[in-house]
Design an enzyme around this catalytic site. Structure first.
Site, PDB file in Angstrom:
ATOM      1  N   ASP A 192       0.969  -1.360  -0.249  1.00 54.59           N
ATOM      2  CA  ASP A 192      -0.136   0.060  -0.063  1.00 54.59           C
ATOM      3  C   ASP A 192       0.912   1.202  -0.032  1.00 54.59           C
ATOM      4  OD1 ASP A 192      -2.896   1.030   0.720  1.00 54.59           O
ATOM      5  OD2 ASP A 192      -1.250   2.189   1.910  1.00 54.59           O
ATOM      6  N   LYS A 247      -2.622   5.954  -4.083  1.00 55.82           N
ATOM      7  CA  LYS A 247      -3.951   6.998  -3.825  1.00 55.82           C
ATOM      8  C   LYS A 247      -3.765   8.243  -4.494  1.00 55.82           C
ATOM      9  CE  LYS A 247      -3.733   4.558   0.454  1.00 55.82           C
ATOM     10  NZ  LYS A 247      -2.281   4.686   1.091  1.00 55.82           N
ATOM     11  N   HIS A 266      -7.771   9.457  -1.910  1.00 57.69           N
ATOM     12  CA  HIS A 266      -6.997   9.810  -0.361  1.00 57.69           C
ATOM     13  C   HIS A 266      -7.838  10.181   0.620  1.00 57.69           C
ATOM     14  CE1 HIS A 266      -2.785   9.228   1.129  1.00 57.69           C
ATOM     15  NE2 HIS A 266      -3.510   9.074   2.046  1.00 57.69           N
ATOM     16  N   TYR A 319       3.241   9.804  -0.087  1.00 57.28           N
ATOM     17  CA  TYR A 319       4.248   9.194   0.591  1.00 57.28           C
ATOM     18  C   TYR A 319       5.615   9.549  -0.080  1.00 57.28           C
ATOM     19  CZ  TYR A 319       0.410   6.594   2.580  1.00 57.28           C
ATOM     20  OH  TYR A 319      -0.779   6.204   3.049  1.00 57.28           O
TER      21      TYR A 319
HETATM   22  N1  NAP Z   1      -5.578   6.353   3.753  1.00 59.84           N
HETATM   23  C1  NAP Z   1      -5.043   7.076   4.621  1.00 59.84           C
HETATM   24  O1  NAP Z   1      -5.316   8.218   4.836  1.00 59.84           O
HETATM   25  C2  NAP Z   1      -3.793   6.460   5.419  1.00 59.84           C
HETATM   26  C3  NAP Z   1      -3.231   6.946   6.537  1.00 59.84           C
HETATM   27  C4  NAP Z   1      -2.394   6.366   7.209  1.00 59.84           C
HETATM   28  C5  NAP Z   1      -1.865   5.261   7.040  1.00 59.84           C
HETATM   29  N2  NAP Z   1      -2.217   4.610   5.677  1.00 59.84           N
HETATM   30  C6  NAP Z   1      -1.632   3.399   5.295  1.00 59.84           C
HETATM   31  O2  NAP Z   1      -1.975   2.405   6.366  1.00 59.84           O
HETATM   32  C7  NAP Z   1      -0.701   1.677   6.679  1.00 59.84           C
HETATM   33  C8  NAP Z   1      -0.525   1.520   8.364  1.00 59.84           C
HETATM   34  O3  NAP Z   1      -0.862   2.656   9.041  1.00 59.84           O
HETATM   35  P1  NAP Z   1       0.185   3.400   9.893  1.00 59.84           P
HETATM   36  O4  NAP Z   1       1.689   3.159   9.125  1.00 59.84           O
HETATM   37  O5  NAP Z   1      -0.235   4.833   9.981  1.00 59.84           O
HETATM   38  O6  NAP Z   1      -0.071   2.841  11.289  1.00 59.84           O
HETATM   39  P2  NAP Z   1       0.472   1.313  11.724  1.00 59.84           P
HETATM   40  O7  NAP Z   1       0.589   0.343  10.864  1.00 59.84           O
HETATM   41  O8  NAP Z   1      -0.640   1.121  12.634  1.00 59.84           O
HETATM   42  O9  NAP Z   1       1.727   1.613  12.814  1.00 59.84           O
HETATM   43  C9  NAP Z   1       2.898   1.976  12.285  1.00 59.84           C
HETATM   44  C10 NAP Z   1       3.753   2.431  13.500  1.00 59.84           C
HETATM   45  O10 NAP Z   1       3.998   1.412  14.243  1.00 59.84           O
HETATM   46  C11 NAP Z   1       5.471   0.942  14.459  1.00 59.84           C
HETATM   47  N3  NAP Z   1       5.386  -0.350  14.456  1.00 59.84           N
HETATM   48  C12 NAP Z   1       5.261  -1.247  13.511  1.00 59.84           C
HETATM   49  N4  NAP Z   1       5.231  -2.616  13.682  1.00 59.84           N
HETATM   50  C13 NAP Z   1       5.889  -2.691  14.910  1.00 59.84           C
HETATM   51  C14 NAP Z   1       5.916  -3.582  16.000  1.00 59.84           C
HETATM   52  N5  NAP Z   1       5.855  -4.870  15.692  1.00 59.84           N
HETATM   53  N6  NAP Z   1       6.482  -3.166  17.255  1.00 59.84           N
HETATM   54  C15 NAP Z   1       6.285  -1.869  17.475  1.00 59.84           C
HETATM   55  N7  NAP Z   1       6.194  -0.833  16.797  1.00 59.84           N
HETATM   56  C16 NAP Z   1       5.810  -1.388  15.541  1.00 59.84           C
HETATM   57  C17 NAP Z   1       5.880   1.738  13.189  1.00 59.84           C
HETATM   58  O11 NAP Z   1       7.136   2.135  13.617  1.00 59.84           O
HETATM   59  P3  NAP Z   1       8.805   1.385  12.779  1.00 59.84           P
HETATM   60  O12 NAP Z   1       8.599   1.857  11.370  1.00 59.84           O
HETATM   61  O13 NAP Z   1       9.707   2.263  13.694  1.00 59.84           O
HETATM   62  O14 NAP Z   1       8.593   0.129  12.885  1.00 59.84           O
HETATM   63  C18 NAP Z   1       5.236   2.816  13.004  1.00 59.84           C
HETATM   64  O15 NAP Z   1       5.517   3.796  13.798  1.00 59.84           O
HETATM   65  C19 NAP Z   1       0.316   3.036   6.303  1.00 59.84           C
HETATM   66  O16 NAP Z   1       1.730   2.887   6.237  1.00 59.84           O
HETATM   67  C20 NAP Z   1      -0.341   3.549   4.894  1.00 59.84           C
HETATM   68  O17 NAP Z   1       0.195   2.416   3.989  1.00 59.84           O
HETATM   69  C21 NAP Z   1      -3.432   5.266   4.931  1.00 59.84           C
END
Ligand code: NAP
Length: 273
Positions: free
Chosen positions: A48, A78, A111, A53
């Site tokens: 994704d 997106k 998005h 990004y």
């Molecule tokens: N459509 C939208 O508006 C929107 C908004 C936000 C996100 N997204 C998409 O959804 C994806 C996921 O959301 P997100 O990245 O915001 O949040 P997430 O996946 O819930 O969490 C990511 C965070 O958690 C940490 N993390 C990951 N695995 C871990 C583990 N096993 N132990 C401890 N910490 C951990 C990562 O840090 P490290 O990298 O340091 O491990 C990062 O800070 C995004 O990457 C993006 O592709 C979409």
């Protein structure tokens, strides 16, 4: 069947792998390369990303380097908010294809529901008709945005990706998507890394000898949501895929439902476009 093979069917008969890799804030070249390489090596086939990004080009390079065949992959991008006018959205689709070095993209989302969202949708429908995109969907759309789009869309959205995790379970939006035959995709499943601070999640992690991240992923997986956890660290990318050897009971799910509500990202109902 491994979690990498589990697929969910869209309303257009295409399929999306339920589990994938998020790439938000993955901008450092080495981090992108290491995270995606670790993911592809382990078996992840769904990535994704988004225009905003800024990592399309590096993702393309890493995919090439990995040797994984295009047809095995499912790539989402997106259209960023400033490109939602019709003309700009048409150009944005071409730019995404060019940056990702792809002939077609599996899924493109709007998005955020900006005021130009319907013009953007028209451009996306044309991109499907031109064979540039297989499926189109929405992100951060609330119920009223979905209703409005369903009235005018020639091609119905296949998926809605929004902030959805144990601290923001969004029951009514989930139900509304399902009523409209729209697959539900969770972003921020790990409460964006804050799951380690949530008492109920930490307790369940101890009970099952898993990490809090794996508890959140299992929660979303059992509820049938598409999940795309992000990590810049290869060992976490590996660890995050290891939630298929236990099951949360109904009692555990009820306990998770007691987590205090907390939104981490912007609220789509008052997002400042
Ligand atoms: N459509 C939208 O508006 C929107 C908004 C936000 C996100 N997204 C998409 O959804 C994806 C996921 O959301 P997100 O990245 O915001 O949040 P997430 O996946 O819930 O969490 C990511 C965070 O958690 C940490 N993390 C990951 N695995 C871990 C583990 N096993 N132990 C401890 N910490 C951990 C990562 O840090 P490290 O990298 O340091 O491990 C990062 O800070 C995004 O990457 C993006 O592709 C979409």
């Amino acid at each position: 069947m491994s979690i990498f093979d589990k697929k969910i069917k869209f309303n257009n008969e295409e399929f999306i792998p339920q589990f994938g890799l998020g790439t938000y804030e993955l901008t450092n070249t080495n981090e992108i390369d290491e995270s995606i390489m670790a993911a592809l090596k382990l078996g992840y086939r769904h990535i994704d990303t988004a225009q905003i990004y800024g990592n399309h080009k590096q993702i393309a390079k890493t995919i090439k380097k990995s040797g994984v065949k295009r047809e095995e992959l499912f790539i989402t991008s997106k259209i960023w908010n400033k490109d939602h006018g019709y003309e700009n959205a048409v150009k944005a689709v071409d730019r995404i294809l060019e940056e990702l070095e792809l002939d077609y993209i599996d899924l493109i989302l709007i998005h955020w529901p900006t005021p130009q969202r319907l013009e953007c949708w028209k451009a996306l429908e044309e991109a499907v008709e031109a064979g540039k995109v297989k499926s189109i969907g929405i992100s951060n759309f609330l119920e009223e945005h979905i209703d409005e789009l369903m009235k005018v869309a020639k091609i119905k959205p296949v998926i809605n990706q929004f902030e959805l995790h144990p601290a923001l379970p969004c029951h009514s939006l989930v139900e509304h998507c399902r009523k409209n035959n729209i697959v539900v995709e969770s972003w921020g499943t790990l409460i964006r890394g804050k799951c380690f601070e949530v008492e109920q999640i930490v307790e369940l992690a101890k009970k099952y000898n898993k990490t809090p991240a794996q508890i959140c992923l299992r929660w979303a997986y059992q509820l049938g949501y598409v999940i795309i956890p992000k990590s810049s660290k290869p060992e976490r990318v590996v660890d995050n895929a290891n939630f298929d050897d236990f099951e949360l009971t109904q009692e555990d799910m009820n306990y998770i439902a007691t987590v205090k509500e907390q939104r981490d990202g912007p609220d789509p109902s008052n997002f400042n476009f």
